[in-house]
Design a protein around this motif. Structure first.
Motif, PDB file in Angstrom:
ATOM      1  N   GLY A 130       0.801  -1.221   0.000  1.00 37.14           N
ATOM      2  CA  GLY A 130       0.000   0.000   0.000  1.00 37.14           C
ATOM      3  C   GLY A 130       0.830   1.266   0.000  1.00 37.14           C
ATOM      4  N   GLY A 131       0.151   2.409  -0.150  1.00 31.80           N
ATOM      5  CA  GLY A 131      -1.282   2.455  -0.249  1.00 31.80           C
ATOM      6  C   GLY A 131      -1.831   2.057  -1.608  1.00 31.80           C
ATOM      7  N   GLU A 134      -6.146   6.180  -2.285  1.00 32.48           N
ATOM      8  CA  GLU A 134      -5.934   7.362  -1.444  1.00 32.48           C
ATOM      9  C   GLU A 134      -6.506   7.096  -0.050  1.00 32.48           C
ATOM     10  OE1 GLU A 134      -4.321  10.038  -2.055  1.00 32.48           O
ATOM     11  OE2 GLU A 134      -4.148  10.157  -4.246  1.00 32.48           O
ATOM     12  N   THR A 135      -5.869   7.688   0.952  1.00 32.28           N
ATOM     13  CA  THR A 135      -6.341   7.506   2.318  1.00 32.28           C
ATOM     14  C   THR A 135      -6.332   8.833   3.058  1.00 32.28           C
ATOM     15  OG1 THR A 135      -5.957   6.371   4.412  1.00 32.28           O
ATOM     16  CG2 THR A 135      -4.017   6.914   3.115  1.00 32.28           C
ATOM     17  N   ASN A 140       0.514  10.637   3.183  1.00 32.93           N
ATOM     18  CA  ASN A 140       1.241   9.652   2.381  1.00 32.93           C
ATOM     19  C   ASN A 140       1.793  10.334   1.130  1.00 32.93           C
ATOM     20  OD1 ASN A 140       2.283   7.425   1.139  1.00 32.93           O
ATOM     21  ND2 ASN A 140       0.384   6.247   1.117  1.00 32.93           N
ATOM     22  N   PRO A 144      -0.787   6.319  -4.835  1.00 30.07           N
ATOM     23  CA  PRO A 144      -1.357   4.980  -4.668  1.00 30.07           C
ATOM     24  C   PRO A 144      -0.858   4.022  -5.750  1.00 30.07           C
ATOM     25  CG  PRO A 144      -3.060   6.663  -4.529  1.00 30.07           C
ATOM     26  CD  PRO A 144      -1.828   7.344  -5.017  1.00 30.07           C
ATOM     27  N   ALA A 170      -4.984   0.997   2.742  1.00 34.14           N
ATOM     28  CA  ALA A 170      -5.230   2.387   2.322  1.00 34.14           C
ATOM     29  C   ALA A 170      -6.469   2.530   1.450  1.00 34.14           C
ATOM     30  CB  ALA A 170      -4.033   2.999   1.606  1.00 34.14           C
TER      31      ALA A 170
END
Length: 220
Positions: A130-131, A134-135, A140, A144, A170
């Motif tokens: 990961g991610g 998107e988180t 981050n 991704p 994520a």
């Protein structure tokens, strides 16, 4: 090394303090289908991390669900956790294994092909890619990897260590679960979709049920 059931890694992040008492959140997840609990804290002092980790460990007694600490081998040792989850900038897995012993759980984060190659050769019990999406749960800087990246990194790990469980992290929601499992993940690591809900126990049960169903379907 230990065979890990990585189907549902519930990450109890320090940022969830506004949701509830971290040990209580961990216990709810463990009692409703999580197969691994991970404590993550990027800001607390070492002393506070140890206290929190010990409280989470105590809350999980009797559940049979193992507990790992993110990043910090020293905190895992001091708190009596079952193991540690290591990022690319943390202690290398061989050193962590020497310190924690053969029965400890050691996981690795995988973001790149170099990470995947390292994970496939390292003395670890699982890898988490990961991610994937998107988180909002952490800052981050890396883009991704997406489902294609997940599959490519999974394939690299599989070639080197076919039996190593491979997770994904994520931005994973209940709706995205089937495609993540279909792309080759053996399970997922989740924070917000479990804990920032009106019914945490129900969310954990729903995730576990959907994961178990998805793992029975044909995979890429």
């Amino acid at each position: 090394m230990t065979r890990i059931d990585y189907r549902l890694n519930a990450i109890v992040d320090a940022g969830l303090a506004d949701v509830g008492h971290l040990p209580d959140l961990a216990a709810i997840a463990a009692k409703n289908g999580a197969t691994l609990i991970q404590y993550r804290d990027k800001t607390a002092s070492t002393r506070l991390m140890i206290e929190r980790a010990q409280a989470i460990r105590d809350a999980l007694l009797g559940t049979g669900v193992p507990f790992v600490v993110n990043d910090r081998v020293d905190v895992a040792l001091a708190a009596g956790a079952d193991g540690v989850h290591l990022g690319a900038d943390d202690m290398n897995a061989a050193t962590a294994r020497r310190l924690l012993g053969p029965g400890a759980i050691i996981g690795l984060t995988v973001k790149t092909q170099a990470d995947a190659d390292r994970a496939g050769r390292a003395p670890v019990d699982y890898a988490c890619i990961g991610g994937v999406f998107e988180t909002l749960s952490k800052v981050n800087p890396d883009p991704p990897v997406g489902l294609d990246g997940l599959k490519a990194l999974r394939d690299t790990i599989r070639r080197l260590n076919p039996a190593l469980p491979v997770g994904a992290i994520a931005g994973i929601t209940l709706d995205r679960l089937p495609e993540v499992i279909a792309a080759g993940a053996d399970g997922v690591a989740v924070i917000s979709a479990l804990f920032r809900t009106t019914d945490i126990a129900g969310a954990v049960r729903d995730f576990r049920t959907r994961i178990d169903i998805a793992l029975k379907e044909p995979r890429i």
